[in-house]
Write a protein that holds these residues in place. Structure first.
Motif, PDB file in Angstrom:
ATOM      1  N   LEU A 135      -5.063  31.339  86.732  1.00 53.07           N
ATOM      2  CA  LEU A 135      -5.210  29.975  86.427  1.00 53.07           C
ATOM      3  C   LEU A 135      -3.779  29.476  85.581  1.00 53.07           C
ATOM      4  O   LEU A 135      -3.490  28.330  86.019  1.00 53.07           O
ATOM      5  CB  LEU A 135      -6.352  29.566  85.690  1.00 53.07           C
ATOM      6  CG  LEU A 135      -6.408  28.331  85.417  1.00 53.07           C
ATOM      7  CD1 LEU A 135      -6.670  27.404  86.470  1.00 53.07           C
ATOM      8  CD2 LEU A 135      -7.816  27.825  84.472  1.00 53.07           C
ATOM      9  N   ALA A 136      -3.222  29.928  84.757  1.00 49.35           N
ATOM     10  CA  ALA A 136      -2.011  29.959  83.954  1.00 49.35           C
ATOM     11  C   ALA A 136      -0.864  29.523  84.878  1.00 49.35           C
ATOM     12  O   ALA A 136      -0.119  28.855  84.993  1.00 49.35           O
ATOM     13  CB  ALA A 136      -1.821  30.729  82.706  1.00 49.35           C
ATOM     14  N   GLY A 137      -0.803  30.897  85.767  1.00 52.04           N
ATOM     15  CA  GLY A 137       0.360  30.654  86.794  1.00 52.04           C
ATOM     16  C   GLY A 137       0.260  29.690  87.998  1.00 52.04           C
ATOM     17  O   GLY A 137       1.151  29.234  88.168  1.00 52.04           O
ATOM     18  N   LYS A 138      -0.998  29.251  88.310  1.00 52.29           N
ATOM     19  CA  LYS A 138      -1.115  28.341  89.281  1.00 52.29           C
ATOM     20  C   LYS A 138      -0.932  26.854  88.543  1.00 52.29           C
ATOM     21  O   LYS A 138      -0.334  26.141  89.260  1.00 52.29           O
ATOM     22  CB  LYS A 138      -2.872  28.454  89.609  1.00 52.29           C
ATOM     23  CG  LYS A 138      -3.358  27.454  90.694  1.00 52.29           C
ATOM     24  CD  LYS A 138      -4.743  27.249  90.758  1.00 52.29           C
ATOM     25  CE  LYS A 138      -4.997  26.063  91.908  1.00 52.29           C
ATOM     26  NZ  LYS A 138      -6.506  26.054  92.041  1.00 52.29           N
ATOM     27  N   THR A 164       4.884  34.531  82.203  1.00 60.24           N
ATOM     28  CA  THR A 164       3.871  34.048  81.482  1.00 60.24           C
ATOM     29  C   THR A 164       2.306  34.638  81.773  1.00 60.24           C
ATOM     30  O   THR A 164       1.612  35.127  80.766  1.00 60.24           O
ATOM     31  CB  THR A 164       3.419  32.294  81.942  1.00 60.24           C
ATOM     32  OG1 THR A 164       4.493  31.745  81.429  1.00 60.24           O
ATOM     33  CG2 THR A 164       2.139  32.210  81.000  1.00 60.24           C
ATOM     34  N   MET A 165       2.284  35.094  82.816  1.00 54.16           N
ATOM     35  CA  MET A 165       0.938  35.942  83.372  1.00 54.16           C
ATOM     36  C   MET A 165       1.314  37.306  82.865  1.00 54.16           C
ATOM     37  O   MET A 165      -0.123  37.848  82.330  1.00 54.16           O
ATOM     38  CB  MET A 165       0.944  35.743  84.940  1.00 54.16           C
ATOM     39  CG  MET A 165       0.853  34.550  85.686  1.00 54.16           C
ATOM     40  SD  MET A 165       0.825  34.986  87.387  1.00 54.16           S
ATOM     41  CE  MET A 165      -0.811  35.733  87.443  1.00 54.16           C
ATOM     42  N   LYS A 166       2.336  38.068  82.652  1.00 54.63           N
ATOM     43  CA  LYS A 166       2.326  39.361  82.221  1.00 54.63           C
ATOM     44  C   LYS A 166       2.236  39.393  80.837  1.00 54.63           C
ATOM     45  O   LYS A 166       1.587  40.363  79.913  1.00 54.63           O
ATOM     46  CB  LYS A 166       3.789  40.097  82.518  1.00 54.63           C
ATOM     47  CG  LYS A 166       3.777  40.222  83.949  1.00 54.63           C
ATOM     48  CD  LYS A 166       5.337  40.610  84.449  1.00 54.63           C
ATOM     49  CE  LYS A 166       5.251  41.246  86.006  1.00 54.63           C
ATOM     50  NZ  LYS A 166       6.597  41.914  86.124  1.00 54.63           N
ATOM     51  N   ARG A 167       2.776  38.263  80.019  1.00 52.86           N
ATOM     52  CA  ARG A 167       2.604  38.166  78.620  1.00 52.86           C
ATOM     53  C   ARG A 167       1.128  38.093  78.254  1.00 52.86           C
ATOM     54  O   ARG A 167       0.485  38.708  77.144  1.00 52.86           O
ATOM     55  CB  ARG A 167       3.273  36.944  78.098  1.00 52.86           C
ATOM     56  CG  ARG A 167       4.772  37.229  78.059  1.00 52.86           C
ATOM     57  CD  ARG A 167       5.599  36.187  77.533  1.00 52.86           C
ATOM     58  NE  ARG A 167       6.903  36.373  77.652  1.00 52.86           N
ATOM     59  CZ  ARG A 167       7.723  36.844  76.572  1.00 52.86           C
ATOM     60  NH1 ARG A 167       7.143  37.360  75.368  1.00 52.86           N
ATOM     61  NH2 ARG A 167       9.118  37.057  76.643  1.00 52.86           N
ATOM     62  N   ILE A 168       0.308  37.223  78.918  1.00 54.78           N
ATOM     63  CA  ILE A 168      -1.006  36.923  78.717  1.00 54.78           C
ATOM     64  C   ILE A 168      -1.910  38.105  79.048  1.00 54.78           C
ATOM     65  O   ILE A 168      -2.873  38.568  77.938  1.00 54.78           O
ATOM     66  CB  ILE A 168      -1.681  35.865  79.723  1.00 54.78           C
ATOM     67  CG1 ILE A 168      -0.968  34.448  79.157  1.00 54.78           C
ATOM     68  CG2 ILE A 168      -3.043  35.521  79.565  1.00 54.78           C
ATOM     69  CD1 ILE A 168      -1.487  33.319  80.038  1.00 54.78           C
ATOM     70  N   ASN A 228       2.720  26.933  78.642  1.00 59.93           N
ATOM     71  CA  ASN A 228       3.603  27.937  77.800  1.00 59.93           C
ATOM     72  C   ASN A 228       3.194  28.058  76.253  1.00 59.93           C
ATOM     73  O   ASN A 228       3.164  28.934  75.541  1.00 59.93           O
ATOM     74  CB  ASN A 228       5.144  27.390  78.016  1.00 59.93           C
ATOM     75  CG  ASN A 228       5.686  27.694  79.363  1.00 59.93           C
ATOM     76  OD1 ASN A 228       5.138  28.336  79.933  1.00 59.93           O
ATOM     77  ND2 ASN A 228       6.740  26.830  79.473  1.00 59.93           N
ATOM     78  N   GLU A 229       3.009  26.975  75.687  1.00 60.25           N
ATOM     79  CA  GLU A 229       2.375  26.991  74.318  1.00 60.25           C
ATOM     80  C   GLU A 229       1.132  27.649  74.267  1.00 60.25           C
ATOM     81  O   GLU A 229       1.022  28.514  73.145  1.00 60.25           O
ATOM     82  CB  GLU A 229       2.070  25.245  73.713  1.00 60.25           C
ATOM     83  CG  GLU A 229       1.507  25.439  72.288  1.00 60.25           C
ATOM     84  CD  GLU A 229       2.347  25.744  71.180  1.00 60.25           C
ATOM     85  OE1 GLU A 229       2.146  26.024  69.946  1.00 60.25           O
ATOM     86  OE2 GLU A 229       3.725  25.814  71.528  1.00 60.25           O
ATOM     87  N   LEU A 230       0.143  27.614  74.985  1.00 62.17           N
ATOM     88  CA  LEU A 230      -1.174  28.227  75.009  1.00 62.17           C
ATOM     89  C   LEU A 230      -0.775  29.656  75.115  1.00 62.17           C
ATOM     90  O   LEU A 230      -1.600  30.578  74.508  1.00 62.17           O
ATOM     91  CB  LEU A 230      -1.870  27.644  76.194  1.00 62.17           C
ATOM     92  CG  LEU A 230      -3.392  28.505  76.081  1.00 62.17           C
ATOM     93  CD1 LEU A 230      -4.369  27.262  76.585  1.00 62.17           C
ATOM     94  CD2 LEU A 230      -3.379  29.690  77.255  1.00 62.17           C
ATOM     95  N   SER A 231       0.088  30.147  76.095  1.00 67.65           N
ATOM     96  CA  SER A 231       0.612  31.517  76.211  1.00 67.65           C
ATOM     97  C   SER A 231       0.905  32.141  74.845  1.00 67.65           C
ATOM     98  O   SER A 231       0.728  33.260  74.692  1.00 67.65           O
ATOM     99  CB  SER A 231       1.356  31.895  77.376  1.00 67.65           C
ATOM    100  OG  SER A 231       2.527  31.323  77.074  1.00 67.65           O
ATOM    101  N   GLU A 268       0.235  35.753  70.201  1.00 66.99           N
ATOM    102  CA  GLU A 268       0.077  35.802  68.613  1.00 66.99           C
ATOM    103  C   GLU A 268      -1.305  35.959  67.942  1.00 66.99           C
ATOM    104  O   GLU A 268      -1.469  36.050  66.847  1.00 66.99           O
ATOM    105  CB  GLU A 268       0.739  34.549  68.111  1.00 66.99           C
ATOM    106  CG  GLU A 268       2.301  34.184  68.353  1.00 66.99           C
ATOM    107  CD  GLU A 268       2.471  32.948  67.811  1.00 66.99           C
ATOM    108  OE1 GLU A 268       1.936  32.156  67.332  1.00 66.99           O
ATOM    109  OE2 GLU A 268       3.915  32.820  68.062  1.00 66.99           O
ATOM    110  N   GLY A 269      -2.055  36.151  68.917  1.00 65.55           N
ATOM    111  CA  GLY A 269      -3.590  36.420  68.347  1.00 65.55           C
ATOM    112  C   GLY A 269      -4.335  35.346  67.950  1.00 65.55           C
ATOM    113  O   GLY A 269      -5.530  35.605  67.303  1.00 65.55           O
ATOM    114  N   GLU A 270      -3.789  34.106  67.966  1.00 64.59           N
ATOM    115  CA  GLU A 270      -4.519  32.997  67.552  1.00 64.59           C
ATOM    116  C   GLU A 270      -5.865  32.415  68.497  1.00 64.59           C
ATOM    117  O   GLU A 270      -6.641  31.906  67.978  1.00 64.59           O
ATOM    118  CB  GLU A 270      -3.570  31.765  67.457  1.00 64.59           C
ATOM    119  CG  GLU A 270      -2.487  31.976  66.521  1.00 64.59           C
ATOM    120  CD  GLU A 270      -1.516  30.702  66.478  1.00 64.59           C
ATOM    121  OE1 GLU A 270      -1.908  29.759  67.002  1.00 64.59           O
ATOM    122  OE2 GLU A 270      -0.396  30.962  65.742  1.00 64.59           O
TER     123      GLU A 270
END
Length: 250
Positions: free
Chosen positions: A14-17, A32-36, A84-87, A92-94
């Motif tokens: 969903l993030a990538g889409k 972004t997908m790999k970091r998530i 990007n902010e959400l990722s 950061e574990g928030e």
């Protein structure tokens, strides 16, 4: 802490889409997908991104491969920034995966950051400013402003009604050419060429061309070539609309 395979796959897809649908680059989608996935406990994820679809896979005890199709693309960099902010917050574990998934669905459903009237007003002002930048006279500023604004308004309206994007751009450029010729013939405007060039500038796929070049330089050949072809078709539709208008009315 490892998260559920399916929830992680859905979150990453969903993030990538959202990023790909709203004007993001291919490498940004993959990163972004790999970091998530890594933040959710799956460092060995793999993804393959194209402008029309994303394939995402997670290896491990319960390997999973998912695919999501992308049928519509536009430009809304605000949504790209929000993802990007959400990722970053996930890394950061928030935020947990469940909380992030709910937030992503809200971002996907949200309307554009700017209303249609503001987009039209911005396109109109940009058209007038392009005319001055191209060394046109101030007496053509108003006609260029009107032609650019009306043409962009028609483009937005047609994109909601007609699924064929290039057809909408073709008709919008025809409207711009017709209005420019009308302004010149009635004495309101003087420089026909400068008025047309400046008024079609808001229709030019600048972001798409930039992303195509960046993807090619980053080694994403499939995405780069497809985006470049889409940009070329868009430019051809704009040029064809102006050419037909000039041939018929001028």
């Amino acid at each position: 802490m490892a998260t559920d395979y399916y929830m992680t796959a859905e979150l990453c897809l969903l993030a990538g889409k959202i990023i790909m649908q709203n004007g993001g680059e291919t490498y940004r989608v993959e990163d972004t997908m790999k970091r998530i996935a890594e933040a959710c406990g799956f460092p060995d994820s793999q993804c393959f991104v194209t402008p029309t679809g994303i394939i995402f896979a997670i290896s491990g005890a319960n390997p999973i491969t998912r695919l999501v199709g992308i049928s519509a693309r536009s430009t809304d960099l605000n949504k790209v920034t929000l993802v990007n902010e959400l990722s970053r917050r996930i890394s950061e574990g928030e935020w947990s995966a469940a909380e992030a998934l709910v937030r992503l669905k809200e971002i996907e459903r949200a309307r554009g950051a700017y209303p249609g009237w503001l987009q039209v007003a911005s396109a109109a002002i940009a058209s007038g400013c392009f005319l001055i930048m191209f060394r046109g006279g101030w007496n053509d500023f108003g006609p260029a402003l009107l032609a650019g604004g009306i043409g962009f308004a028609l483009l937005i309206s047609l994109q909601r009604l007609v699924p064929i994007r290039f057809f909408a751009e073709f008709l919008a450029s025809m409207m711009i050419g017709s209005l420019s010729i009308l302004f010149v013939r009635t004495g309101i405007g003087q420089e026909l060429d400068l008025m047309i060039i400046s008024s079609v500038m808001p229709l030019v796929p600048g972001l798409l061309i930039t992303n195509a070049v960046r993807d090619l330089m980053a080694g994403h050949l499939v995405s780069g070539l497809s985006k470049g072809a889409e940009a070329m078709l868009t430019a051809s539709a704009i040029g064809a609309g102006i050419a037909v208008t000039l041939s018929v009315l001028n």
